[in-house]
Write an enzyme that holds these catalytic residues in place. Structure first.
Site, short mmCIF file in Angstrom:
data_model
loop_
_atom_site.label_atom_id
_atom_site.label_comp_id
_atom_site.label_asym_id
_atom_site.label_seq_id
_atom_site.Cartn_x
_atom_site.Cartn_y
_atom_site.Cartn_z
N HIS A 22 40.54 23.92 38.18
CA HIS A 22 40.81 24.34 36.81
C HIS A 22 39.66 25.14 36.17
CE1 HIS A 22 38.86 20.68 35.34
NE2 HIS A 22 39.89 19.90 35.53
N ASP A 61 36.47 9.80 38.86
CA ASP A 61 35.76 11.09 38.95
C ASP A 61 34.24 10.94 38.88
OD1 ASP A 61 37.93 12.79 39.21
OD2 ASP A 61 38.16 13.10 37.06
N ASP A 77 45.26 15.43 40.44
CA ASP A 77 44.63 15.45 41.76
C ASP A 77 44.55 14.03 42.33
OD1 ASP A 77 42.87 15.23 39.54
OD2 ASP A 77 41.12 15.73 40.74
N HIS A 126 37.04 10.79 33.38
CA HIS A 126 36.97 12.11 32.81
C HIS A 126 38.00 12.34 31.71
CE1 HIS A 126 38.69 16.30 34.17
NE2 HIS A 126 37.79 16.52 33.25
N GLU A 147 44.84 12.20 36.07
CA GLU A 147 44.85 13.63 36.40
C GLU A 147 45.51 13.81 37.77
OE1 GLU A 147 41.15 15.76 35.83
OE2 GLU A 147 42.24 17.66 35.75
N HIS A 150 43.00 6.90 37.48
CA HIS A 150 42.93 8.12 36.67
C HIS A 150 44.23 8.91 36.82
CE1 HIS A 150 41.50 11.68 34.79
NE2 HIS A 150 40.81 12.22 35.77
N TYR A 208 29.02 19.17 39.81
CA TYR A 208 30.16 18.41 39.31
C TYR A 208 29.84 17.80 37.94
CZ TYR A 208 34.27 15.42 39.48
OH TYR A 208 35.47 14.84 39.19
N HIS A 255 36.17 11.98 44.58
CA HIS A 255 35.90 13.27 45.23
C HIS A 255 34.57 13.15 45.98
CE1 HIS A 255 38.94 15.42 42.84
NE2 HIS A 255 38.43 14.87 41.75
FE1 FEO Z 1 39.80 14.21 36.38
FE2 FEO Z 1 39.52 14.42 39.82
O1 FEO Z 1 40.36 14.39 38.14
#
Ligand code: FEO
Length: 405
Positions: free
Chosen positions: A28, A167, A86, A148, A84, A82, A195, A228
């Site tokens: 993004h 995250d 992903d 996040h 989001e 989370h 990050y 991640h």
């Molecule tokens: Fe806030 Fe890896 O998503």
């Protein structure tokens, strides 16, 4: 399905069953030169428990890795740290396939998930601070609002002293290695910083509170498993120290010179500013937009005390790449930075004024500026050199009075 894909054993009870996205180059708007991973973890208690899922298009990779340990249909519980996409992208399909007994998210996560997807099963809230027994294992929930998103939470597996941190403590780094100590440390720390600057920085006050809370609760951390990048097992103390340092944002004796140029005039000025900084003993990085990205600039700025920006005047305004970078950096709300501006022009010369206004609006006081009509003369380049020295003097003074360096 690629049957070669296997789960990776993290501890006796925990397997990594995520996906590696080798080719992702944009998250993004944050340029990700090294790709990423979407980490999901399979916890083996009396019955399997899945923590997080992956981006929708990687669902088969997730299922194949799970199947290398157990039949996915045996999963009894799913915890979604989370919302989001992903991490939750294939959650509805997974729930339909697995039909778990219970699916959990944070209190905010329940709402957020239902606002994203239509589920054929109720999502249950895990309350902040609660410890619950699942499949014979103990899990504690730590809300991590805004790390996040408002729904974010950490899940602590008490039995393994392992923190699933969503995250936080993550990085966009695709690799065949799954642990921090298997990765070149400079790459590890650079990507962790990148990050942090691009995803977490805005929420630094919450990072400080969360670190303090973890410390006060006396939670022992044997591993930090983010969503991640690699699992932290060797450099946990270092990861916590870095997060504290980045969250505090103390000024340092480092400057970032960011510019764009049309006919190399502003480029020559940037070099002269850099020479002035270097001569005065200030570490600096010169970045030309269109070669370096806004995400690179944010990363360098993370540990800098000054942002020096150069733009030619184009159509009575600043160069578009500068507008893009400054809009992005403004959103990240860096703290404790000073600024300076420079740039060349042909006839109207509004760029410096616009840059000054944008930097002041970002609470970065502008300590000096230089402007050049067309090509910079030796005198103008001397002024740019002096501008570097001026920023250097100011940075030294700030650092003497309580900065980090
Ligand atoms: Fe806030 Fe890896 O998503």
């Amino acid at each position: 399905m690629n049957q070669h894909l296997k789960a990776v054993k993290i501890t006796d009870k925990v397997y990594w069953v995520g996906a590696i996205d080798w080719t992702m180059r944009d998250f993004h708007g944050y340029e990700t030169r090294r790709g990423s991973t979407y980490n999901a973890y399979l916890v083996i208690g009396e019955k399997p428990i899945l923590i997080d899922t992956v981006k929708a298009q990687f669902k088969d990779e997730l299922l194949t890795r799970i199947a290398s340990v157990t039949d996915p249909k045996r999963i009894q519980y799913i915890i979604s740290n989370h919302t989001e996409m992903d991490h939750s992208g294939c959650l509805p399909e997974l729930i339909d396939l697995v039909k778990p007994e219970k699916v959990f998210a944070s209190v905010n996560g329940v709402d957020a998930l239902n606002e994203h997807f239509k589920f054929n099963q109720e999502i249950l809230p895990m309350k902040d601070g609660d410890t619950m027994q699942l499949a014979g294992l103990k899990f504690t929930t730590l809300e991590a609002r805004m790390l996040h998103w408002p729904d974010s939470m950490f899940t602590y597996l008490v039995d393994e002293k392992m923190l699933f941190s969503s995250d936080a403590f993550g990085m966009h780094l695709a690799s065949s290695e799954r642990f921090d100590d298997e990765i070149d440390q400079s790459v590890l720390e650079y990507e962790a910083a990148k990050y942090y600057a691009n995803i977490i920085l805005l929420y630094s006050p919450i990072v400080l509170k969360t670190l303090e809370r973890i410390s006060k609760l006396g939670i022992e951390l044997k591993m930090i498993a983010p969503d991640h990048g690699p699992v932290w097992r060797k450099n946990i103390k270092r990861a916590l120290e870095l997060y504290k340092k980045w969250a505090e944002q103390k000024p340092t004796k480092k400057a970032v010179v960011v510019y764009d140029t049309m006919w190399q005039s502003t480029g020559k000025m940037a070099k002269a500013v850099s020479d002035g900084l270097t001569t005065a003993g200030i570490s600096n990085k010169v970045m030309k937009l269109r070669e370096d990205t806004r995400a690179d600039v944010a990363t360098e700025l993370l540990e800098a005390g000054a942002l020096i920006v150069g733009s030619p005047t184009l159509n009575n305004n600043i160069f578009p790449t500068l507008a893009d970078m400054l809009t992005y950096v403004k959103g990240l709300r860096f703290k404790n930075k000073i600024a300076a501006v420079f740039g060349s022009y042909g006839w109207s010369g509004e760029a410096n004024k616009h840059l000054r206004e944008m930097l002041e609006a970002m609470k970065m006081p502008v300590v000096g500026e230089v402007q050049s009509k067309y090509v910079p003369s030796p005198e103008v380049l001397d002024q740019c050199f002096a501008l570097g020295g001026q920023v250097a003097d100011k940075l030294k003074e700030i650092c003497r009075n309580g900065g980090a360096a």
